[in-house]
Design a protein around this motif. Structure first.
Motif, PDB file in Angstrom:
ATOM      1  N   MET A 185       0.795  -1.213   0.000  1.00  5.52           N
ATOM      2  CA  MET A 185       0.000   0.000   0.000  1.00  5.52           C
ATOM      3  C   MET A 185       0.840   1.282   0.000  1.00  5.52           C
ATOM      4  O   MET A 185       0.514   2.224  -0.730  1.00  5.52           O
ATOM      5  CB  MET A 185      -0.975  -0.007   1.186  1.00  5.52           C
ATOM      6  CG  MET A 185      -1.980   1.134   1.159  1.00  5.52           C
ATOM      7  SD  MET A 185      -2.973   1.211  -0.361  1.00  5.52           S
ATOM      8  CE  MET A 185      -3.883  -0.329  -0.232  1.00  5.52           C
ATOM      9  N   PRO A 186       1.928   1.390   0.801  1.00  3.94           N
ATOM     10  CA  PRO A 186       2.712   2.629   0.734  1.00  3.94           C
ATOM     11  C   PRO A 186       3.212   2.950  -0.674  1.00  3.94           C
ATOM     12  O   PRO A 186       3.254   4.121  -1.073  1.00  3.94           O
ATOM     13  CB  PRO A 186       3.878   2.356   1.692  1.00  3.94           C
ATOM     14  CG  PRO A 186       3.342   1.363   2.662  1.00  3.94           C
ATOM     15  CD  PRO A 186       2.436   0.476   1.857  1.00  3.94           C
ATOM     16  N   LEU A 187       3.583   1.911  -1.439  1.00  2.00           N
ATOM     17  CA  LEU A 187       4.061   2.150  -2.796  1.00  2.00           C
ATOM     18  C   LEU A 187       2.926   2.533  -3.730  1.00  2.00           C
ATOM     19  O   LEU A 187       3.092   3.365  -4.631  1.00  2.00           O
ATOM     20  CB  LEU A 187       4.792   0.911  -3.317  1.00  2.00           C
ATOM     21  CG  LEU A 187       6.068   0.551  -2.565  1.00  2.00           C
ATOM     22  CD1 LEU A 187       6.677  -0.733  -3.102  1.00  2.00           C
ATOM     23  CD2 LEU A 187       7.077   1.679  -2.639  1.00  2.00           C
ATOM     24  N   LEU A 188       1.745   1.953  -3.521  1.00  2.34           N
ATOM     25  CA  LEU A 188       0.589   2.348  -4.319  1.00  2.34           C
ATOM     26  C   LEU A 188       0.222   3.808  -4.044  1.00  2.34           C
ATOM     27  O   LEU A 188      -0.114   4.564  -4.964  1.00  2.34           O
ATOM     28  CB  LEU A 188      -0.598   1.429  -4.030  1.00  2.34           C
ATOM     29  CG  LEU A 188      -0.425  -0.033  -4.449  1.00  2.34           C
ATOM     30  CD1 LEU A 188      -1.652  -0.853  -4.044  1.00  2.34           C
ATOM     31  CD2 LEU A 188      -0.204  -0.162  -5.956  1.00  2.34           C
ATOM     32  N   LEU A 189       0.287   4.213  -2.776  1.00  3.17           N
ATOM     33  CA  LEU A 189       0.026   5.609  -2.420  1.00  3.17           C
ATOM     34  C   LEU A 189       1.046   6.530  -3.092  1.00  3.17           C
ATOM     35  O   LEU A 189       0.690   7.601  -3.605  1.00  3.17           O
ATOM     36  CB  LEU A 189       0.085   5.787  -0.906  1.00  3.17           C
ATOM     37  CG  LEU A 189      -1.028   5.126  -0.091  1.00  3.17           C
ATOM     38  CD1 LEU A 189      -0.684   5.152   1.398  1.00  3.17           C
ATOM     39  CD2 LEU A 189      -2.367   5.820  -0.324  1.00  3.17           C
ATOM     40  N   LEU A 190       2.306   6.109  -3.090  1.00  4.60           N
ATOM     41  CA  LEU A 190       3.347   6.903  -3.728  1.00  4.60           C
ATOM     42  C   LEU A 190       3.055   7.100  -5.205  1.00  4.60           C
ATOM     43  O   LEU A 190       3.127   8.225  -5.727  1.00  4.60           O
ATOM     44  CB  LEU A 190       4.705   6.220  -3.542  1.00  4.60           C
ATOM     45  CG  LEU A 190       5.871   6.785  -4.364  1.00  4.60           C
ATOM     46  CD1 LEU A 190       6.124   8.252  -4.048  1.00  4.60           C
ATOM     47  CD2 LEU A 190       7.134   5.949  -4.135  1.00  4.60           C
ATOM     48  N   PHE A 191       2.694   6.033  -5.897  1.00  2.00           N
ATOM     49  CA  PHE A 191       2.481   6.161  -7.339  1.00  2.00           C
ATOM     50  C   PHE A 191       1.164   6.849  -7.669  1.00  2.00           C
ATOM     51  O   PHE A 191       1.034   7.434  -8.749  1.00  2.00           O
ATOM     52  CB  PHE A 191       2.646   4.802  -8.026  1.00  2.00           C
ATOM     53  CG  PHE A 191       4.091   4.502  -8.254  1.00  2.00           C
ATOM     54  CD1 PHE A 191       4.749   5.001  -9.362  1.00  2.00           C
ATOM     55  CD2 PHE A 191       4.825   3.802  -7.315  1.00  2.00           C
ATOM     56  CE1 PHE A 191       6.101   4.790  -9.547  1.00  2.00           C
ATOM     57  CE2 PHE A 191       6.179   3.582  -7.487  1.00  2.00           C
ATOM     58  CZ  PHE A 191       6.819   4.073  -8.613  1.00  2.00           C
ATOM     59  N   LYS A 192       0.238   6.844  -6.744  1.00  5.21           N
ATOM     60  CA  LYS A 192      -0.945   7.684  -6.946  1.00  5.21           C
ATOM     61  C   LYS A 192      -0.532   9.155  -6.877  1.00  5.21           C
ATOM     62  O   LYS A 192      -0.959   9.978  -7.692  1.00  5.21           O
ATOM     63  CB  LYS A 192      -2.002   7.360  -5.892  1.00  5.21           C
ATOM     64  CG  LYS A 192      -3.360   8.002  -6.200  1.00  5.21           C
ATOM     65  CD  LYS A 192      -4.467   7.396  -5.354  1.00  5.21           C
ATOM     66  CE  LYS A 192      -5.829   7.939  -5.777  1.00  5.21           C
ATOM     67  NZ  LYS A 192      -6.936   7.314  -5.025  1.00  5.21           N
TER      68      LYS A 192
END
Length: 289
Positions: A185-192
């Motif tokens: 999730m932290p990486l998905l938030l970053l790429f969002k």
């Protein structure tokens, strides 16, 4: 709705079963074989949001000494080396990319139809600037295991590098919907946040980048992104504070603007993003060289 529920359960079980088995292997007096060590290594990667510390890498390396064909250990080490390059946090990106390629080639020879191997291959192909091949490998990973969020993460990253923010958002949203509590999730938030950065929707980008750094405070790439955008939006004090955190982080290997040179695809949209991102880093206080 039933498919989504089933895939969420499968994703959650995959994470929890690895954690449970790694705890079993850690019980005092238990004899550790190669798979036990590899599972402990994978559990550390889950805990550290796909990163590996020295101890965890040691477990994977010990596993490969016992069994050179242990797929789990090959995948974890290949992904670690590849991710260092894509996050622009490698002290020697050429060496990391070469080691990732060697490890994933061994894994493909042993288990060509393993979903995790195909996702690791996708990450390696991205480092080799073969984004279309990377997308094909990530799609194969998703076909083999539709509940694996790592495939959506790689697809989001690939489209980010291709300068296609709407596609990045599409895959991020799929991953978030599929597994809201996933370690990725932290990486998905970053790429969002990155996608909205590319779209020049800066306030929306700040919202997601703040969440990314809050969920993974030691992620240097998220800190750099936040510092850059804070500077670009006139929040100078916050930007300098974020840059100080970045430069003070032991996880940050890239410490100058000149080192932000990872360009997997030379398209106009990504070049424009890179110019703007580096301008924000400069304004936040990152040294030029």
């Amino acid at each position: 709705a039933q498919d989504i529920i089933a895939m969420r359960l499968a994703s959650a079980l995959d994470v929890e079963l690895v954690r449970a088995d790694s705890r079993r292997a850690a019980i005092a007096g238990t004899s550790l074989d190669a798979e036990d060590l590899a599972m402990r290594c994978q559990a550390a990667a889950i805990r550290l949001s796909a990163d590996l510390d020295v101890q965890a890498r040691g477990w994977c390396e010990q596993a490969l000494q016992m069994d050179p064909n242990n797929v789990r250990a090959l995948v974890q080490l290949a992904a670690w080396h590849a991710t260092r390059v894509s996050r622009v946090q490698s002290a020697d990106p050429v060496s990391d990319a070469a080691q990732a390629r060697a490890l994933v080639t061994r894994a493909l020879a042993v288990a060509p139809d393993d979903y995790a191997v195909r996702c690791a291959e996708a990450a390696v192909l991205e480092d080799e600037h073969r984004l279309r091949d990377s997308i094909a490998a990530a799609e194969r990973c998703s076909q083999l295991n539709p509940s694996h969020i790592g495939a959506y993460k790689v697809l989001a990253i690939d489209h980010f590098f291709l300068g296609e923010p709407y596609k990045t958002l599409e895959y991020v949203q799929r991953g978030m919907r599929m597994s809201p509590r996933d370690p990725n999730m932290p990486l998905l938030l970053l790429f969002k946040g990155w996608a909205y950065f590319q779209l020049h929707q800066d306030e929306e980008a700040l919202l997601w980048l703040r969440q990314a750094t809050a969920s993974a405070p030691e992620n240097p790439t998220a800190l750099a992104a936040l510092a850059s955008l804070l500077a670009l939006t006139g929040r100078d004090a916050e930007a300098h504070a974020a840059m100080t955190r970045y430069l003070d982080s032991k996880e940050a290997s890239t410490r100058t603007i000149a080192q932000w040179s990872h360009v997997p695809d030379d398209n106009a949209a990504f070049r424009e993003f890179g110019t703007r991102f580096k301008s924000g880093l400069r304004m936040a206080g990152m040294p030029e060289r």
